[in-house]
Enzyme design. Sequence first.
Site, short mmCIF file in Angstrom:
data_model
loop_
_atom_site.label_atom_id
_atom_site.label_comp_id
_atom_site.label_asym_id
_atom_site.label_seq_id
_atom_site.Cartn_x
_atom_site.Cartn_y
_atom_site.Cartn_z
N LYS A 56 0.85 -1.20 0.00
CA LYS A 56 0.00 0.00 0.00
C LYS A 56 0.89 1.24 0.00
O LYS A 56 1.90 1.29 0.73
CB LYS A 56 -0.88 -0.03 1.25
CG LYS A 56 -1.91 1.09 1.35
CD LYS A 56 -2.73 0.94 2.63
CE LYS A 56 -3.87 1.93 2.73
NZ LYS A 56 -4.68 1.73 3.96
N SER A 131 -9.52 1.36 2.76
CA SER A 131 -8.69 2.14 1.87
C SER A 131 -7.60 1.34 1.15
O SER A 131 -7.06 1.82 0.15
CB SER A 131 -8.05 3.29 2.64
OG SER A 131 -7.23 2.80 3.68
N SER A 155 -9.48 -0.86 7.05
CA SER A 155 -8.92 -0.72 5.70
C SER A 155 -8.15 -1.92 5.17
O SER A 155 -7.81 -1.94 3.99
CB SER A 155 -8.03 0.51 5.62
OG SER A 155 -8.83 1.64 5.50
#
Length: 460
Positions: A56, A131, A155
């Site tokens: 990420k 996310s 997330s």
Amino acid sequence: MDWNGVATHSRSAEKWKAFVEARQKDLGSFLQFDPVLGCVDSSPEGPLAGVPFAVKDNIAVRGFRLTCGSRMLRDFVSPYSATVIEKLLKAGGVVAGKTNLDEFGMGSSTENSALMETKNPWDLRRVPGGSSGGSAAAVASGQAAFGLGSDTGGSVRQPAAFCGVYGLKPTWGAVSRYGLVAYASSLEGIGVMAKTVDMTETVFSLIRGQDPRDHSSLPWQPPAMKKGPWRIGVPRECADVPMHADVKKTLEKTRGLLRQLGHDVQDVSFPTLDHVVSSYYVIATAEASANLARFDGVRYGHRTRRADTPEAMMVASRTEGLGPEVKLRILLGTYVLRSGFQDEYYLRAQKIRTAIRMDFQKAFEGVDLVLMPVYPVPPFERGSAEADPFSQKLADIFTCAANLAGLPALSFPAAVEAGLPIGMQFLAPPFAEELLFGACRQVEKVFPSPDAPGFPAGWR
Ligand code: GLN
């Protein structure tokens, strides 16, 4: 196909790279794909030798950009690697690339990224969740063997559920946050997504442990693992939360399966469930408003060209560099923290947080694990009006609880309904991750991670 060596051994490496690049066109999972750069600091040996993983883009990898999905950091290149990255490189892993996310981790659909659109590999019209949506899409499509994400309020678990893979949010402090760009420090941690429980556990066992560079990290201190059958509690209050019929059905199906497997599934009480979202958003935005003050155009990131004074420069740099959701949260955070009003919001939210923690403590006196849905609805369509920013926040109800209480939680694929994966999650007492893996492994034997359309046969 065995993932070892995929990113470094020439023949399979070429095949894999071509596959990733073709899928990238549809999915938009990577903001930067560069396994050659990702090999630079990687050890040639180790349990993950040549295994490509997705990171990420709010986790630092030396030499890669670290954009956080924001215009503010679009061109920022990280001068160092996060502790988790160093550990995985030492184990032979190769960074395939950096994946898309909601700007600074704020969102549940990856639509808040200022830089790219990411699609769900199960249905390109739908969001991958967020996310950490880029990492979830990369793992679910077969672009990477596993993915790293961060979980502040769901997330890792929610995008994992939306894409049909496993998603672990570890005990707060069990994994070093050094090199993770801070959003809400007291809630968040780095987590793992993978297609199997084994891979999830292998990666977790490599990244956990105390780190002198993160003073909030804790030594690994697992309680004695209790042998099954286990007592599994489902909060009674879940039934009061408006849920899509397919999610409700999957909860019942999972309850039934666990009973069939010989576990004692019972109701537990979680009276504070109703207050989880409000206390989460007060605390998360308060911390975000402080953490994001560093993006001022002075030290790093975007700097405006149009300003006459230092103050005007900071204001304009932030105005141009930050997206609407981030601005909203900074405003909310400064609002709840403003002097004279802390008793009304921030301190109350902290008291509720303590009550939530105590609810769990009490529940774990009677049961070994708690079972809950991950998200009240299946993956929703991109740009859909039903999933407006406010309803998305209300829908964080099942995920935020674990963050407020600092507990480990593992979301697992539990069904495919109408062509879309649906996830459930187990929560456990602090440092009882092993119990999560144990329980999920039993479910996995009956219902393994379903392959998204186009997933290369045999890659796991
Ligand atoms: N949906 C949550 C939020 O928007 C989750 C964020 C996260 O875990 N990073 O805050």
